[in-house]
Design a protein around this motif. Structure first.
Motif, PDB file in Angstrom:
ATOM      1  N   MET A   1      37.833   0.880   4.108  1.00  0.00           N
ATOM      2  CA  MET A   1      38.601  -0.226   3.604  1.00  0.00           C
ATOM      3  C   MET A   1      39.964  -0.206   4.297  1.00  0.00           C
ATOM      4  N   ARG A   2      40.407  -1.370   4.731  1.00  0.00           N
ATOM      5  CA  ARG A   2      41.742  -1.494   5.333  1.00  0.00           C
ATOM      6  C   ARG A   2      42.750  -1.586   4.189  1.00  0.00           C
ATOM      7  N   VAL A   3      43.710  -0.672   4.186  1.00  0.00           N
ATOM      8  CA  VAL A   3      44.745  -0.636   3.160  1.00  0.00           C
ATOM      9  C   VAL A   3      46.096  -0.785   3.837  1.00  0.00           C
ATOM     10  N   TYR A   4      46.952  -1.609   3.237  1.00  0.00           N
ATOM     11  CA  TYR A   4      48.306  -1.830   3.742  1.00  0.00           C
ATOM     12  C   TYR A   4      49.279  -1.095   2.827  1.00  0.00           C
ATOM     13  N   LEU A   5      50.050  -0.186   3.419  1.00  0.00           N
ATOM     14  CA  LEU A   5      50.946   0.668   2.664  1.00  0.00           C
ATOM     15  C   LEU A   5      52.396   0.335   2.981  1.00  0.00           C
ATOM     16  N   PRO A   6      53.197   0.004   1.957  1.00  0.00           N
ATOM     17  CA  PRO A   6      54.601  -0.297   2.208  1.00  0.00           C
ATOM     18  C   PRO A   6      55.330   0.949   2.693  1.00  0.00           C
ATOM     19  N   CYS A   7      56.326   0.728   3.527  1.00  0.00           N
ATOM     20  CA  CYS A   7      57.046   1.839   4.133  1.00  0.00           C
ATOM     21  C   CYS A   7      58.437   1.348   4.529  1.00  0.00           C
ATOM     22  N   THR A   8      59.236   2.242   5.078  1.00  0.00           N
ATOM     23  CA  THR A   8      60.525   1.924   5.695  1.00  0.00           C
ATOM     24  C   THR A   8      60.579   2.717   6.994  1.00  0.00           C
ATOM     25  N   LEU A   9      61.539   2.424   7.845  1.00  0.00           N
ATOM     26  CA  LEU A   9      61.639   3.193   9.089  1.00  0.00           C
ATOM     27  C   LEU A   9      61.938   4.673   8.828  1.00  0.00           C
ATOM     28  N   PRO A  10      62.862   5.036   7.904  1.00  0.00           N
ATOM     29  CA  PRO A  10      63.058   6.466   7.632  1.00  0.00           C
ATOM     30  C   PRO A  10      61.795   7.134   7.073  1.00  0.00           C
ATOM     31  N   ALA A  11      61.063   6.412   6.225  1.00  0.00           N
ATOM     32  CA  ALA A  11      59.821   6.970   5.686  1.00  0.00           C
ATOM     33  C   ALA A  11      58.785   7.141   6.794  1.00  0.00           C
ATOM     34  N   GLY A  28      49.022   1.067  -2.418  1.00  0.00           N
ATOM     35  CA  GLY A  28      48.780   0.223  -1.262  1.00  0.00           C
ATOM     36  C   GLY A  28      48.236  -1.121  -1.709  1.00  0.00           C
ATOM     37  N   TYR A  29      47.894  -1.928  -0.730  1.00  0.00           N
ATOM     38  CA  TYR A  29      47.379  -3.277  -1.003  1.00  0.00           C
ATOM     39  C   TYR A  29      46.192  -3.516  -0.083  1.00  0.00           C
ATOM     40  N   ALA A  30      45.139  -4.117  -0.645  1.00  0.00           N
ATOM     41  CA  ALA A  30      43.903  -4.312   0.111  1.00  0.00           C
ATOM     42  C   ALA A  30      43.171  -5.545  -0.414  1.00  0.00           C
ATOM     43  N   VAL A  31      42.121  -5.905   0.284  1.00  0.00           N
ATOM     44  CA  VAL A  31      41.257  -6.992  -0.161  1.00  0.00           C
ATOM     45  C   VAL A  31      40.342  -6.411  -1.236  1.00  0.00           C
ATOM     46  N   THR A  32      40.696  -6.665  -2.470  1.00  0.00           N
ATOM     47  CA  THR A  32      39.948  -6.153  -3.618  1.00  0.00           C
ATOM     48  C   THR A  32      39.031  -7.246  -4.172  1.00  0.00           C
ATOM     49  N   PRO A  33      38.045  -6.871  -4.976  1.00  0.00           N
ATOM     50  CA  PRO A  33      37.216  -7.902  -5.611  1.00  0.00           C
ATOM     51  C   PRO A  33      38.045  -8.894  -6.434  1.00  0.00           C
ATOM     52  N   ALA A  34      39.092  -8.417  -7.110  1.00  0.00           N
ATOM     53  CA  ALA A  34      39.944  -9.320  -7.893  1.00  0.00           C
ATOM     54  C   ALA A  34      40.673 -10.309  -6.996  1.00  0.00           C
ATOM     55  N   LEU A  95      46.105  -8.358 -13.405  1.00  0.00           N
ATOM     56  CA  LEU A  95      45.914  -9.662 -12.770  1.00  0.00           C
ATOM     57  C   LEU A  95      47.105 -10.079 -11.919  1.00  0.00           C
ATOM     58  N   GLU A  96      48.292  -9.566 -12.222  1.00  0.00           N
ATOM     59  CA  GLU A  96      49.476  -9.901 -11.426  1.00  0.00           C
ATOM     60  C   GLU A  96      49.465  -9.201 -10.075  1.00  0.00           C
ATOM     61  N   GLU A  97      48.773  -8.125  -9.985  1.00  0.00           N
ATOM     62  CA  GLU A  97      48.730  -7.326  -8.747  1.00  0.00           C
ATOM     63  C   GLU A  97      47.282  -7.207  -8.274  1.00  0.00           C
ATOM     64  N   ARG A  98      46.673  -8.326  -7.971  1.00  0.00           N
ATOM     65  CA  ARG A  98      45.254  -8.373  -7.621  1.00  0.00           C
ATOM     66  C   ARG A  98      44.895  -7.542  -6.401  1.00  0.00           C
ATOM     67  N   ALA A  99      45.843  -7.365  -5.494  1.00  0.00           N
ATOM     68  CA  ALA A  99      45.562  -6.636  -4.257  1.00  0.00           C
ATOM     69  C   ALA A  99      45.957  -5.168  -4.325  1.00  0.00           C
ATOM     70  N   ARG A 100      46.612  -4.751  -5.393  1.00  0.00           N
ATOM     71  CA  ARG A 100      47.127  -3.379  -5.467  1.00  0.00           C
ATOM     72  C   ARG A 100      46.009  -2.359  -5.654  1.00  0.00           C
ATOM     73  N   VAL A 101      46.115  -1.278  -4.895  1.00  0.00           N
ATOM     74  CA  VAL A 101      45.183  -0.159  -4.996  1.00  0.00           C
ATOM     75  C   VAL A 101      45.984   1.143  -5.037  1.00  0.00           C
ATOM     76  N   ARG A 102      45.320   2.223  -5.433  1.00  0.00           N
ATOM     77  CA  ARG A 102      45.928   3.554  -5.420  1.00  0.00           C
ATOM     78  C   ARG A 102      45.061   4.456  -4.557  1.00  0.00           C
ATOM     79  N   LEU A 103      45.715   5.217  -3.705  1.00  0.00           N
ATOM     80  CA  LEU A 103      45.026   6.187  -2.865  1.00  0.00           C
ATOM     81  C   LEU A 103      45.175   7.558  -3.507  1.00  0.00           C
ATOM     82  N   LEU A 104      44.073   8.252  -3.639  1.00  0.00           N
ATOM     83  CA  LEU A 104      44.059   9.526  -4.332  1.00  0.00           C
ATOM     84  C   LEU A 104      44.393  10.703  -3.427  1.00  0.00           C
TER      85      LEU A 104
END
Length: 168
Positions: A1-11, A28-34, A95-104
């Motif tokens: 699954m392609r996951v998009y993870l927010p970051c900053t340049l220092p991070a 992260g954020y991904a194409v989820t069923p929701a 429902l407000e964060e339909r694309a949000r996922v958690r990586l374990l």
């Protein structure tokens, strides 16, 4: 699954130094069923763009948090894209964060697919968006307009081999 993870340049610099993005759990954020159900008319490319945009919004918050902690950070949103095994991804039901996922688990740098960063020309709008976040969170429409203004800028795509150039 392609996951998009927010970051900053220092991070991102810390990711390079550590050899991984972590520690887990990571948001992260991904194409989820929701997301697919909510955005019924979109194709995969459009849905991935929605997930990328959500990660870019989260990057704004990371910029604000860094600045609140006294970290000098350039006004550039950063999103790291990675190919993640489904087995380490959980999806919420918010429902407000339909694309949000958690990586374990942490993400090794070798699993990063690309980096997406604001062009320098976006700095003024990103700066305004970071400054407006608190008021936007309290319902100020003008502040929300400033936050949304950062989204008028497309993130630039970089290969993982270009990370050293981004950090220099």
């Amino acid at each position: 699954m392609r996951v998009y993870l927010p970051c900053t340049l220092p991070a991102l610099a810390r990711v390079v130094a550590a050899g991984e993005l972590g520690p887990a759990p990571l948001t992260g954020y991904a194409v989820t069923p929701a997301l697919v159900e909510w955005y019924a008319s979109g194709d995969t490319e459009e849905l991935e763009y929605v997930a990328l945009t959500e990660a870019a919004r989260a990057s704004l918050r990371m910029l604000a948090a860094d600045r609140a902690d006294g970290v000098e950070v350039a006004a550039r949103r950063v999103v790291v894209a990675a190919e993640i095994p489904d087995s380490i991804v959980t999806m919420g039901t918010d429902l407000e964060e339909r694309a949000r996922v958690r990586l374990l688990k942490s993400v090794p740098i070798a699993e990063l697919a690309s980096i997406h960063v604001d062009d320098l020309s976006a700095a003024a709008d990103v700066e305004a968006a970071v400054a407006a976040l608190p008021a936007a969170d309290h319902g100020d429409d003008d502040a929300q307009f400033a936050v949304d203004g950062a989204e008028d800028h497309e993130l630039m795509w970089y290969a993982t081999q270009e990370i050293p150039d981004l950090l220099s």
